[in-house]
Enzyme design. Structure first.
Site, PDB file in Angstrom:
ATOM      1  N   GLY A 573     -13.767  50.591 -23.603  1.00  0.00           N
ATOM      2  CA  GLY A 573     -15.009  51.341 -23.394  1.00  0.00           C
ATOM      3  C   GLY A 573     -15.353  52.305 -24.511  1.00  0.00           C
ATOM      4  N   ALA A 574     -14.388  53.134 -24.883  1.00  0.00           N
ATOM      5  CA  ALA A 574     -14.662  54.151 -25.900  1.00  0.00           C
ATOM      6  C   ALA A 574     -15.085  53.489 -27.208  1.00  0.00           C
ATOM      7  CB  ALA A 574     -13.420  55.008 -26.122  1.00  0.00           C
ATOM      8  N   TYR A 575     -14.451  52.364 -27.512  1.00  0.00           N
ATOM      9  CA  TYR A 575     -14.752  51.633 -28.742  1.00  0.00           C
ATOM     10  C   TYR A 575     -16.116  50.957 -28.643  1.00  0.00           C
ATOM     11  CZ  TYR A 575     -14.135  48.093 -32.451  1.00  0.00           C
ATOM     12  OH  TYR A 575     -14.281  47.297 -33.541  1.00  0.00           O
ATOM     13  N   SER A 576     -16.298  50.138 -27.592  1.00  0.00           N
ATOM     14  CA  SER A 576     -17.516  49.331 -27.485  1.00  0.00           C
ATOM     15  C   SER A 576     -18.771  50.190 -27.378  1.00  0.00           C
ATOM     16  CB  SER A 576     -17.443  48.405 -26.266  1.00  0.00           C
ATOM     17  OG  SER A 576     -16.430  47.454 -26.475  1.00  0.00           O
ATOM     18  N   LYS A 579     -19.569  51.693 -30.723  1.00  0.00           N
ATOM     19  CA  LYS A 579     -20.020  50.625 -31.616  1.00  0.00           C
ATOM     20  C   LYS A 579     -21.440  50.189 -31.255  1.00  0.00           C
ATOM     21  CE  LYS A 579     -16.960  49.334 -34.664  1.00  0.00           C
ATOM     22  NZ  LYS A 579     -17.297  49.492 -36.091  1.00  0.00           N
TER      23      LYS A 579
END
Ligand code: ZN
Length: 684
Positions: A573-576, A579
């Site tokens: 979640g934090a990444y997507s 991004k």
């Protein structure tokens, strides 16, 4: 000037080794020659291919440099054949070159210097020719002939300026034969020739005469301010660098038509004193000191009359106006003197701005170094000539024919074609390893100058050094940059502008990949991901767009996004989410900057395991999230794409090259997946 001849070193050297030794002594002193200037020779008996004795002139071959010259760089010319044309009325450069090719003792030798016949017609065995600064200053002023006589005496001959070639060679030969007691000869507005029965004698005379010239000039210059005192004091070092970085892209934009140029900045004390002097605006526009210099510096620099270098909008306008005026002046000069040759690039090689310093231009940084090295000597020459009387140099027709000299133009046609990203600069973030490094290396391979940006200064430097080792000094620079820090990003872009003069391509690539299910995610992790994966791209893109707009030459911004934007995965979640913000930022930038020719595109790679972001922990986490045993994880990623392909950093670099280059000139706001084909990640 110092006589560097060492009897111990020269002792026992056979004749050609003595010639090499003398040549290198001359070449090593930049007050005598710079960048391939000057030439030397020796006449001696050799055995030809059938063992016959033949009298040969060994003369510096075209394309070599005295400071690094080797035996193989001296062309062998049969003297009997060379002397056979001395009685000719005239020979064109082309006829002379064709004839000399037939006089060579070996066709594998380089082509002889354009001054080959001058060496041949001079009766002495050893000959040395340089463009010594002191000699050039002595003859480049309104009372040149008298000054040469006063400084060097009656035994030194003078030949009025004539472009190197057959007639000059003939004139020199005749003058020396008519004056057997002469010890040297000054080619006015050009340089010095000395000779002797040995290399040692020719060298000693060369240094002795140059020393006399230097002493004469020092005497004249003592106690006077040759450039008329200070008109504009330099800005403080910190402010100077700040303004130079801010203004360099404007300058680059103003001098990059029709071709992009790299800009090298210099603010040495000599340069600052000169550009800020009362006389600089006038004396800098008189002309180049020698025909040789014109090839590297053009006849005159672009002088920007900065009213107040501290006021950027005003300075920007003054730069644009002065650059335009320089170009118009160049067009007029070309029209007045033109023959049937096409115009060379109408771009200044030297740019002077009071208070800030000097920029020099070139197709790459190495090329931009040459006019800088030459112009530093030009400053000394002008100062010394002004001390004698007014600086005066070649007439306009002579300067033009030096710049548009067929033999020199021919050399240009031999240059290899330029690579796809030649004349371009690129800034790549996260370039210390993985995808970023692969992109930087790929761009460098295609001719770009690259700024390697990453968080650790040593890592950046190491990658830059590796690129420079492979592609030549100056092609890469390491710049430490934490993309989450506004000030660090600004400083990084300023460093790039100082190093290269401007920007063409940005690859915003730095990223981190924190994992974790949303309900377990610490706020800190979420914020850190947004700081790097969203805000970092914003800060980099904001500086990039500002610089590209100031430069006014378009540009390409490439974002490394992720297939996660289209096909998000659990525990990411934090990444997507961050991004996804990056992807949306890219689209907004494409919309806002299309009118400025700035293209903004996205790369969507799937798992590239070489990327620094793929730590062993991340791999373990992602394998767990997907329910795949760790040892089968890489294989399963490969098997999950349509092409069953292992996608590598080099594959991403190829895609980045496409977006960076003119091959995608009509594409902006686009996404290019590099994932072997993932139907759930098809852009839609
Ligand atoms: Zn010369």
């Amino acid at each position: 000037m110092q006589n560097l001849w060492s009897e111990i070193e020269a002792q026992g050297l056979e004749p050609i080794a003595q010639l090499t030794y003398m040549s290198r002594l001359i070449g090593a002193d930049t007050n005598l020659v710079v960048w391939g200037g000057g030439n030397t020779s020796l006449k001696l008996w050799e055995k030809d291919f059938r063992g016959r004795d033949v009298y040969v002139l060994r003369v510096k071959g075209s394309g070599s440099d005295l400071k690094t010259i080797e035996r193989k760089h001296f062309t062998g010319i049969r003297m009997e054949d060379a002397l056979a044309v001395e009685s000719n009325e005239d020979m064109s450069d082309e006829e002379m070159v064709a004839y000399l090719a037939l006089c060579q003792t070996a066709h594998t030798d380089p082509r002889g210097s354009i001054e080959t016949l001058l060496h041949a017609f001079l009766p002495a065995k050893a000959v040395a020719h340089s463009h010594a600064d002191a000699i050039v200053a002595l003859c480049n002023n309104t009372r040149g002939a008298e000054a040469v006589r006063e400084a060097l005496g009656e035994s030194v001959l003078q030949i009025p300026y004539r472009r190197p070639g057959f007639l000059l060679s003939k004139e020199v030969g005749a003058a020396v034969r008519a004056n057997p007691d002469a010890t040297g000869l000054v080619l006015m507005n050009h340089g010095l020739i000395t000779w002797g029965e040995t290399c040692n004698e020719a060298y000693d005379r060369h240094i002795a005469l140059t020393e006399l010239a230097e002493a004469y000039l020092a005497n004249r210059r003592a106690g006077i301010s040759v450039f008329g005192g200070v008109k504009a004091s330099p800005l403080t070092e910190a402010r100077r660098r700040e303004v130079a970085a801010a203004i360099a892209p404007v300058l680059r934009g103003a001098v990059s038509a029709p071709k992009r140029m790299l800009l090298r900045y210099e603010d040495s004390e000599t340069v600052l004193e000169y550009v800020g002097s009362e006389a600089a605006a006038r004396v800098s526009q008189i002309g180049a000191a020698t025909p040789d210099h014109i090839l590297s510096t053009k006849t005159v620099p672009l002088f920007v009359p900065a009213t107040n270098p501290d006021e950027l909008p005003l300075l920007s306008q003054e730069i644009r106006d002065a650059a335009q005026a320089w170009r118009e002046r160049y067009f007029a000069y070309f029209e007045r003197n033109r023959t049937d040759q096409p115009m060379l690039d109408p771009t200044p090689r030297v740019i002077l701005i009071p208070g800030l310093g000097m920029w020099t231009t070139g197709k790459d940084l190495k090329a931009a170094q040459i006019p800088a090295d030459i112009y530093r000597h030009t400053i000394q020459i002008i100062g010394n000539a002004e001390a004698v009387s007014g600086y005066k140099t070649l007439s306009e027709p002579d300067a033009f024919s030096a710049e548009y000299w067929g033999l020199e133009l021919y050399k240009l046609t031999l240059a290899p074609p330029e690579k796809e990203l030649a004349r371009r600069t690129a800034l790549v973030t996260g370039a210390a390893n993985g995808i970023g490094r692969a992109i930087a290396e790929r761009f460098a391979e295609e001719g770009a100058h690259v700024a390697i940006c990453d968080i650790d200064a040593d890592d950046c430097r190491a990658v830059a050094e590796a690129i420079n080792k492979k592609h030549g000094a100056g092609r890469a620079v390491g710049i430490a940059m934490d993309v989450t820090q506004e000030a660090a990003v600004r400083r990084g872009f300023a460093a790039l502008a100082l190093a290269f003069g401007g920007l063409d391509i940005v690859v915003s690539n730095a990223g981190i990949a924190p994992t974790g299910r949303v309900e377990d995610l610490a706020l800190e992790t979420w914020e850190r991901s947004f700081a790097v994966n969203a805000t970092g791209h914003f800060l980099v893109a904001r500086e990039a767009v500002k610089m590209l707009r100031a430069q006014g030459m378009g540009g390409s911004v490439v974002f490394n996004v992720t297939k996660n934007v289209f096909a998000p995965g659990a525990d990411f979640g934090a990444y997507s989410c961050a991004k996804a913000a990056e992807a949306q930022l890219a689209r907004i930038l494409a919309i806002e900057n299309g009118a400025y020719g700035i293209r903004v595109n996205m790369l969507n790679p799937d798992a590239i395991f070489e990327a620094g972001l793929w730590t062993p922990e991340l791999k373990a986490e992602r394998a767990r999230a997907k329910g795949i045993p760790l040892e089968k994880f890489e294989e399963s990623i490969q098997q999950s794409n349509l092409l069953k392909a292992k996608v590598t950093a080099m594959d991403v670099a190829e895609a980045a090259l496409f977006f960076a280059s003119e091959r995608s000139a009509k594409t902006t706001g686009a996404v290019l997946p590099i994932d072997g084909g993932l139907r759930e990640a098809f852009p839609r």
